[in-house]
Design a protein around this motif. Structure first.
Motif, PDB file in Angstrom:
ATOM      1  N   MET A 191      26.747  -7.566 -11.240  1.00 30.91           N
ATOM      2  CA  MET A 191      28.081  -7.341 -10.683  1.00 30.91           C
ATOM      3  C   MET A 191      29.153  -8.056 -11.483  1.00 30.91           C
ATOM      4  SD  MET A 191      29.929  -5.957  -8.461  1.00 30.91           S
ATOM      5  CE  MET A 191      31.501  -6.053  -7.636  1.00 30.91           C
ATOM      6  N   THR A 231      36.099  -7.936  -8.950  1.00 29.52           N
ATOM      7  CA  THR A 231      37.545  -7.771  -9.179  1.00 29.52           C
ATOM      8  C   THR A 231      38.223  -9.058  -9.624  1.00 29.52           C
ATOM      9  OG1 THR A 231      37.856  -8.064  -6.799  1.00 29.52           O
ATOM     10  CG2 THR A 231      38.010  -5.833  -7.637  1.00 29.52           C
ATOM     11  N   HIS A 242      26.934  -2.312 -11.504  1.00 28.33           N
ATOM     12  CA  HIS A 242      28.208  -1.905 -10.898  1.00 28.33           C
ATOM     13  C   HIS A 242      29.251  -1.538 -11.937  1.00 28.33           C
ATOM     14  CE1 HIS A 242      32.331  -2.624  -9.383  1.00 28.33           C
ATOM     15  NE2 HIS A 242      31.862  -1.961  -8.340  1.00 28.33           N
ATOM     16  N   THR A 251      35.458  -2.454 -12.187  1.00 21.83           N
ATOM     17  CA  THR A 251      36.473  -1.527 -11.674  1.00 21.83           C
ATOM     18  C   THR A 251      37.792  -1.778 -12.397  1.00 21.83           C
ATOM     19  OG1 THR A 251      35.471  -1.422  -9.484  1.00 21.83           O
ATOM     20  CG2 THR A 251      37.790  -0.812  -9.633  1.00 21.83           C
ATOM     21  N   HIS A 276      41.263   2.077  -8.859  1.00 22.39           N
ATOM     22  CA  HIS A 276      40.654   2.572  -7.616  1.00 22.39           C
ATOM     23  C   HIS A 276      41.731   3.283  -6.804  1.00 22.39           C
ATOM     24  CE1 HIS A 276      37.714   2.852  -4.476  1.00 22.39           C
ATOM     25  NE2 HIS A 276      38.478   2.211  -3.620  1.00 22.39           N
ATOM     26  N   ARG A 288      29.865   4.393  -6.935  1.00 25.18           N
ATOM     27  CA  ARG A 288      30.965   4.749  -6.043  1.00 25.18           C
ATOM     28  C   ARG A 288      31.372   6.216  -6.141  1.00 25.18           C
ATOM     29  NH1 ARG A 288      32.802  -0.203  -4.243  1.00 25.18           N
ATOM     30  NH2 ARG A 288      32.472  -1.928  -5.670  1.00 25.18           N
ATOM     31  N   ALA A 317      34.344   2.540  -1.313  1.00 25.43           N
ATOM     32  CA  ALA A 317      34.238   1.088  -1.112  1.00 25.43           C
ATOM     33  C   ALA A 317      34.507   0.795   0.370  1.00 25.43           C
ATOM     34  CB  ALA A 317      35.256   0.340  -1.976  1.00 25.43           C
ATOM     35  N   PRO A 318      33.979  -0.253   0.929  1.00 26.09           N
ATOM     36  CA  PRO A 318      33.023  -1.143   0.307  1.00 26.09           C
ATOM     37  C   PRO A 318      31.606  -0.567   0.333  1.00 26.09           C
ATOM     38  CG  PRO A 318      33.682  -1.998   2.489  1.00 26.09           C
ATOM     39  CD  PRO A 318      34.430  -0.719   2.271  1.00 26.09           C
ATOM     40  N   LEU A 319      30.799  -1.012  -0.661  1.00 25.74           N
ATOM     41  CA  LEU A 319      29.406  -0.542  -0.764  1.00 25.74           C
ATOM     42  C   LEU A 319      28.391  -1.560  -0.235  1.00 25.74           C
ATOM     43  CD1 LEU A 319      29.128   1.073  -4.322  1.00 25.74           C
ATOM     44  CD2 LEU A 319      29.702   2.161  -2.168  1.00 25.74           C
ATOM     45  N   VAL A 320      28.802  -2.834  -0.153  1.00 26.63           N
ATOM     46  CA  VAL A 320      27.813  -3.859   0.244  1.00 26.63           C
ATOM     47  C   VAL A 320      27.338  -3.777   1.701  1.00 26.63           C
ATOM     48  CG1 VAL A 320      28.284  -5.588  -1.532  1.00 26.63           C
ATOM     49  CG2 VAL A 320      29.632  -5.592   0.546  1.00 26.63           C
ATOM     50  N   ASN A 338      33.319 -10.789   2.883  1.00 26.61           N
ATOM     51  CA  ASN A 338      33.188 -11.067   1.461  1.00 26.61           C
ATOM     52  C   ASN A 338      34.565 -11.394   0.886  1.00 26.61           C
ATOM     53  OD1 ASN A 338      32.238 -10.999  -1.306  1.00 26.61           O
ATOM     54  ND2 ASN A 338      33.215  -8.994  -1.426  1.00 26.61           N
ATOM     55  N   VAL A 377      39.307  -9.265  -3.841  1.00 25.46           N
ATOM     56  CA  VAL A 377      39.811  -8.593  -2.637  1.00 25.46           C
ATOM     57  C   VAL A 377      38.833  -8.937  -1.514  1.00 25.46           C
ATOM     58  CG1 VAL A 377      40.001  -6.250  -1.651  1.00 25.46           C
ATOM     59  CG2 VAL A 377      40.911  -6.710  -3.927  1.00 25.46           C
ATOM     60  N   ASN A 409      36.613  -8.002   1.954  1.00 25.62           N
ATOM     61  CA  ASN A 409      36.106  -6.885   2.751  1.00 25.62           C
ATOM     62  C   ASN A 409      35.192  -7.393   3.866  1.00 25.62           C
ATOM     63  OD1 ASN A 409      34.459  -6.965   0.065  1.00 25.62           O
ATOM     64  ND2 ASN A 409      33.075  -5.983   1.486  1.00 25.62           N
ATOM     65  N   ASP A 464      38.140  -2.864   3.541  1.00 23.23           N
ATOM     66  CA  ASP A 464      38.776  -3.979   2.840  1.00 23.23           C
ATOM     67  C   ASP A 464      39.838  -4.581   3.756  1.00 23.23           C
ATOM     68  OD1 ASP A 464      37.182  -3.464   0.676  1.00 23.23           O
ATOM     69  OD2 ASP A 464      38.776  -2.672  -0.613  1.00 23.23           O
ATOM     70  N   GLU A 466      26.778 -10.032  -3.757  1.00 23.97           N
ATOM     71  CA  GLU A 466      27.122  -8.710  -4.302  1.00 23.97           C
ATOM     72  C   GLU A 466      26.123  -8.263  -5.360  1.00 23.97           C
ATOM     73  OE1 GLU A 466      31.146  -8.789  -5.622  1.00 23.97           O
ATOM     74  OE2 GLU A 466      31.881  -8.455  -3.588  1.00 23.97           O
ATOM     75  N   PHE A 476      23.813  -4.852  -5.202  1.00 20.93           N
ATOM     76  CA  PHE A 476      23.691  -3.726  -6.139  1.00 20.93           C
ATOM     77  C   PHE A 476      22.237  -3.509  -6.573  1.00 20.93           C
ATOM     78  CE2 PHE A 476      28.215  -4.104  -5.898  1.00 20.93           C
ATOM     79  CZ  PHE A 476      28.536  -2.768  -5.711  1.00 20.93           C
TER      80      PHE A 476
HETATM   81  C1  AH0 Z   1      36.727  -0.435  -5.990  1.00 25.19           C
HETATM   82  C2  AH0 Z   1      36.107  -1.779  -6.013  1.00 25.19           C
HETATM   83  O1  AH0 Z   1      35.509  -2.187  -6.999  1.00 25.19           O
HETATM   84  N1  AH0 Z   1      36.220  -2.483  -4.887  1.00 25.19           N
HETATM   85  C3  AH0 Z   1      35.617  -3.802  -4.723  1.00 25.19           C
HETATM   86  C4  AH0 Z   1      36.703  -4.838  -4.541  1.00 25.19           C
HETATM   87  O2  AH0 Z   1      36.138  -6.143  -4.403  1.00 25.19           O
HETATM   88  C5  AH0 Z   1      35.930  -6.393  -3.002  1.00 25.19           C
HETATM   89  C6  AH0 Z   1      36.398  -5.125  -2.352  1.00 25.19           C
HETATM   90  O3  AH0 Z   1      37.358  -4.654  -3.307  1.00 25.19           O
HETATM   91  C7  AH0 Z   1      35.280  -4.064  -2.239  1.00 25.19           C
HETATM   92  O4  AH0 Z   1      35.839  -2.898  -1.725  1.00 25.19           O
HETATM   93  C8  AH0 Z   1      34.655  -3.702  -3.575  1.00 25.19           C
HETATM   94  O5  AH0 Z   1      33.540  -4.456  -3.909  1.00 25.19           O
HETATM   95  C9  AH0 Z   1      32.436  -4.705  -3.085  1.00 25.19           C
HETATM   96  C10 AH0 Z   1      31.332  -5.193  -3.929  1.00 25.19           C
HETATM   97  C11 AH0 Z   1      31.932  -3.494  -2.287  1.00 25.19           C
HETATM   98  O6  AH0 Z   1      32.047  -2.358  -2.707  1.00 25.19           O
HETATM   99  O7  AH0 Z   1      31.356  -3.735  -1.224  1.00 25.19           O
END
Ligand code: AH0
Ligand code: ATP
Length: 375
Positions: free
Chosen positions: A11, A14, A105, A108, A111, A140, A151-154, A175, A179, A181, A195, A331, A335
């Motif tokens: 990872m 941001t 990942h 980014t 977005h 994504r 997003a978010p993917l976690v 997290n 940014v 989330n 987020d 994170e 991934f």
């Molecule tokens: C587009 C992008 O990379 N978003 C990140 C960013 O960093 C935190 C927040 O904004 C989250 O939406 C995402 O990352 C984490 C890993 C996620 O996708 O869960």
């Protein structure tokens, strides 16, 4: 396909401080065994190059374009990820064949989910060829193409951890990277996630501008200052907080202009309070107020943010490390976990996390050249 797999997650977040690599053993469902990890810090010049790439990405309309310095930034991202994998293998005396899959990942740079555009630089196929391990990347894209936020993917990973730990609900996993989330979990239901607002990006930018340092280490400045309530109220008037989820943010969605006239200490305190207040404000969109907030990401190491969060939520606040997880590697582990889910065709995203119309898998598999030649 075997049930438990060894997966390495990579990872580059941001906050652009560096790359994290974390190994897990997982079935991509309820079983997760955490393994070793390693980080690589970007140099000052490399961060500069990435920051410029973010600016160069602004006019992009198609995700394959590489205007300005983006192609150079993409080569840098690829090279540094390959370096980190090499270091990781050497440090832990592992061979490429010991790892079933890498979850990559990328970085980014743009977005804009409403325009169905999310861009992570880093060439997954080139990385697979370089390290000799299959790579799942571009995780994504499918969600955004299907109308989700991408997003978010976690949250899928948070869900697995909370279930395995048997934490009573409702629990919020917060997290705080560049940014913020939040993932809301209550029993076996799909995670609700979005987020929350800024986390460390504004604080980092302030520190760089005022002191030349990359962060407010251990909240040295914020703890010596006072949050300015009038400025905070102004910051909280941003329309993002009134938007109903699903919603996600670009790194540079917020400005630190409102703290320009404050001392560095008060500005850092106000931005730390902003991170906490905007995270706590996410309760407005949750079915029940979380009884416990588990904080991960670099923000878990900022005591000013944690103090403000305790005050703002009036709930239990613990760091991921406190509950036996890894605040720093969450994170990267996620991934790795998502790469295994991708291989198994399991959903990465949910209507309640990204707003995608139905639970959806994602990711693109790149097999290394040597596997393709021997196939
Ligand atoms: C587009 C992008 O990379 N978003 C990140 C960013 O960093 C935190 C927040 O904004 C989250 O939406 C995402 O990352 C984490 C890993 C996620 O996708 O869960
Ligand atoms: N000791 C510390 N004191 C204060 N802040 C810290 C400390 N350690 C890390 N941070 C903050 O955490 C940030 C890095 O967090 P993290 O590694 O979770 O971000 P990321 O993975 O890049 O972001 P994202 O989750 O947005 O993708 C740093 O930029 C810094 O602001």
């Amino acid at each position: 396909m075997k049930s438990m797999m060894t997966a390495l997650g990579l990872m580059s977040g941001t906050s652009m401080d560096g790359i994290d690599a974390a190994l897990i053993e997982t079935d991509g469902e309820g079983q997760v065994v955490m393994g070793p990890s390693l980080s690589l810090a970007y140099s000052h010049d490399e961060r500069d190059l990435l920051r410029r790439a973010l600016a160069d990405a602004l006019p992009m309309e198609r995700r394959t374009e590489r205007p300005g310095g983006l192609a150079a930034a993409e080569r840098l991202v690829g090279r540094r990820h390959a370096d980190l994998v090499g270091d990781f293998l050497r440090t832990h005396a592992l061979a490429p064949d010991d790892i079933d899959i890498v979850g990559f990942h990328g970085q980014t740079v743009l977005h804009r989910p409403l325009l169905r555009l999310t861009v992570q630089i880093g060439d997954g196929q080139a990385l697979a060829d370089e390290i000799g391990i299959p790579v799942v990347h571009d995780m994504r894209a499918a969600d955004v193409a299907a109308g989700g936020q991408g997003a978010p993917l976690v949250p899928a990973y948070h869900h697995a951890l909370v279930q395995a730990a048997g934490l009573g609900g409702p629990v919020a996993v917060l997290n705080l990277g560049g940014v913020g989330n939040v993932t809301y979990l209550d029993g076996a239901q799909d995670p609700i996630a979005f987020d929350t607002g800024p986390a460390n990006a504004l604080i980092d930018d302030l520190m760089l501008e005022r002191t030349g340092a990359a962060m407010d280490k251990d909240a040295g400045y914020a703890l010596a200052g006072h949050a300015d309530e009038a400025v905070l109220a102004h910051l909280m008037a941003h329309p993002y907080f009134d938007e109903k989820p699903p919603k996600s943010l670009d790194r540079n969605a917020f400005s630190r202009e409102a703290v320009a006239s404050l001392s560095t200490e008060d500005a850092a305190a106000t931005l730390a309070a902003f991170t906490a207040r905007s995270a706590a404000a996410s309760r407005r969109w949750l079915p029940r107020p979380p009884a416990l907030w588990v904080v991960c990401g670099g923000g878990a190491r900022n005591p000013a943010i944690l103090d403000f969060l305790r005050r703002e939520t009036g709930a239990g606040v613990r760091t991921a490390d406190d509950v036996g997880w890894s605040a720093a590697m969450m994170e990267a582990q996620a991934f790795a976990y998502l790469a295994v889910r991708s291989l198994k065709g399991l959903p990465l995203t949910f209507p309640s996390s990204t707003g995608v119309p139905r639970r959806l898998t994602g990711g693109v598999l790149a097999r290394p050249l040597r596997n393709r030649l021997s196939a």
